[in-house]
Design a protein around this motif. Structure first.
Motif, PDB file in Angstrom:
ATOM      1  N   UNK A 197      19.139  30.610  47.805  1.00  0.00           N
ATOM      2  CA  UNK A 197      19.343  30.209  49.200  1.00  0.00           C
ATOM      3  C   UNK A 197      20.003  28.833  49.238  1.00  0.00           C
ATOM      4  N   UNK A 198      19.541  27.923  48.376  1.00  0.00           N
ATOM      5  CA  UNK A 198      20.149  26.590  48.308  1.00  0.00           C
ATOM      6  C   UNK A 198      21.623  26.692  47.921  1.00  0.00           C
ATOM      7  N   UNK A 199      21.925  27.518  46.941  1.00  0.00           N
ATOM      8  CA  UNK A 199      23.329  27.715  46.550  1.00  0.00           C
ATOM      9  C   UNK A 199      24.133  28.262  47.725  1.00  0.00           C
ATOM     10  N   UNK A 200      23.499  29.151  48.492  1.00  0.00           N
ATOM     11  CA  UNK A 200      24.160  29.704  49.665  1.00  0.00           C
ATOM     12  C   UNK A 200      24.464  28.640  50.709  1.00  0.00           C
ATOM     13  N   UNK A 201      23.547  27.675  50.888  1.00  0.00           N
ATOM     14  CA  UNK A 201      23.794  26.585  51.837  1.00  0.00           C
ATOM     15  C   UNK A 201      25.056  25.808  51.469  1.00  0.00           C
ATOM     16  N   UNK A 202      25.270  25.606  50.178  1.00  0.00           N
ATOM     17  CA  UNK A 202      26.458  24.875  49.749  1.00  0.00           C
ATOM     18  C   UNK A 202      27.716  25.704  50.016  1.00  0.00           C
ATOM     19  N   UNK A 203      27.668  26.998  49.753  1.00  0.00           N
ATOM     20  CA  UNK A 203      28.818  27.855  50.037  1.00  0.00           C
ATOM     21  C   UNK A 203      29.072  27.945  51.541  1.00  0.00           C
TER      22      UNK A 203
END
Length: 452
Positions: A197-203
């Motif tokens: 989810x954190x990686x998704x926030x960056x994307x």
């Protein structure tokens, strides 16, 4: 406030500056510190921790760990008498001290992979808590040195599931260890966020419209997948629960790929494919345990006295006792991490080239082994199939096909793994993020959202 990726392979920290994540430099480690620790004795870890945290946490720690600190003091006196350096080392310097003499001291790589393990005794859980806290204290020192102020608010990344079995109980245990460790070193406001989810926030920061995103985060210890609804209108919302469509996770990561490559590419040189004088195939259980560096019980069994006697008998029964001598050397000199490190370095080199040569001179002079991407693919078959199932599970939970697949995690750098992922969603765009920094950056974005 910071985002802290306490990863299986690396530790990294970011903070928001002018609306953008900034990766912080961790002293001599640079922006990424390898997740490893070396102590001249495992008993001195609580003493180092007590010495390197500030009040009032120092006094609280001393009150709860007095017996262990006293025990460690005796070990410190022995080290001083023998002229052995008593400090702890982290990251690459920890690996260097271990490789200098694998039979001495205590070395651990990827302690996160042990968190939540079933069957751990209370004293073992406390021991891992101290290891995690020592690493956190070391990282926190460098963070505060760069920022020039105390840091008390942190969002820490976590996998969907820390372990494959009894996931609810193991997740609870692992979160407790991480929380206690963070409190020991002075963090007061501690929150967690799923790593994919954190990686998704960056994307999400790059999106112009609402998009269904399948995030595939292949880390050092776990693979985690999330189906997320993302877009500019959702970015600053503190409650994202309705947009988190599906999650799946399993303890399959870089360590497992390294171990499998070690079994296929390294262990034949120690006799795993050999035969006994009776004509029967070589028993392979000890070979698996020798490289199972992410399994406490397997490593304990491999280095037990009983297994030592078994290996000596195995050598006498072998058609090629000179080859079995290498397995005995691995046992006597505690070379498990070195064996897997050889495979890991080969895997990394296979990212840029189709083949390379593993130097095994630490087992026998001038010994080496050629490996290539085809061997790595063959060794990784079960792990890749598990990742495919996780991807499908997250998509099925989400109830719709993704518009895009966002891939991150250091292990995903491998062309073998990348090509496999693309083959599963041939008609969907695959975006490859910052392999090591996407999670950290996303954690810092989430920290700003919830702590502001």
């Amino acid at each position: 406030m910071i985002g802290f990726d306490y990863g299986t392979s690396n530790c990294a920290v970011a903070t928001m500056q002018n609306g953008q994540p900034k990766m912080l430099t961790l002293g001599e480690h640079g922006k990424f510190m390898s997740s490893s620790l070396y102590a001249p004795s495992r008993d001195v870890i609580p003493n180092w921790l007590h010495k390197n945290i500030n009040e009032p946490y120092k006094s609280t720690f001393a009150n709860s760990r007095g017996f262990l600190i006293s025990k460690g003091q005796e070990a410190l006196e022995d080290l001083r008498y023998d002229g052995i350096p008593e400090h702890l080392s982290f990251g690459k310097s920890a690996l260097e001290r271990y490789l200098d003499d694998p039979s001495e001291g205590y070395y651990i790589k990827s302690p996160k992979s042990f968190l939540g393990t079933s069957g751990l005794l209370p004293q073992q859980i406390v021991f891992f808590e101290h290891i995690v806290a020592a690493m956190m204290a070391h990282v926190k020192h460098h963070v505060e040195e760069e920022l020039q102020h105390d840091v008390t608010k942190v969002v820490i990344g976590r996998p969907i599931n820390f372990q494959g079995r009894n996931s609810e109980q193991s997740n609870k245990q692992a979160i407790e260890v991480l929380t206690n460790a963070a409190r020991h070193v002075g963090y007061q406001d501690i929150e967690f966020q799923y790593e994919p989810v954190a990686a998704g926030f960056e994307y999400e920061a790059s999106l112009k419209q609402e998009t269904r995103v399948l995030v595939v985060d292949i880390g050092g210890g776990t693979t985690d997948c999330s189906m997320l609804l993302m877009g500019p209108e959702l970015m600053n919302k503190a409650d994202r629960s309705a947009a988190l469509l599906g999650h799946s996770g399993l303890r399959v990561g870089g360590n497992d790929f390294d171990i499998q490559l070690a079994l296929k590419g390294v262990m034949p040189n120690l006799g795993i494919n050999g035969k006994l004088k009776s004509g029967k195939p070589m028993p392979v259980n000890s070979y698996f345990k020798a490289v199972a560096i992410n399994d406490v019980n397997a490593q304990t069994d491999f280095y037990s006295d009983a297994n030592g006697r078994f290996l000596e008998q195995l050598q006498r029964d072998s058609e090629q006792p000179e080859i079995l001598a290498r397995l005995l050397k691995a046992y006597n000199e505690k070379l498990s991490y070195q064996l897997v490190n050889s495979a890991e370095q080969a895997k990394i080199l296979l990212t840029e080239s189709n083949s390379n040569n593993i130097d095994l001179g630490y087992l026998t002079e001038n010994l080496s082994q050629d490996v290539d991407r085809n061997l790595f693919l063959e060794a990784s078959e079960n792990q890749l199939n598990s990742i495919a199932k996780l991807m499908s599970e997250a998509v099925n939970q989400g109830g719709a096909e993704p518009d895009v697949i966002f891939v991150t995690g250091g292990t995903a750098k491998s062309p073998v793994i990348n090509d496999f992922i693309k083959s599963k969603f041939g008609n969907k765009p695959v975006v490859v993020g910052d392999h090591f920094g996407s999670v950290t950056a996303g954690l810092s974005r989430w920290a700003e959202t919830i702590f502001k």
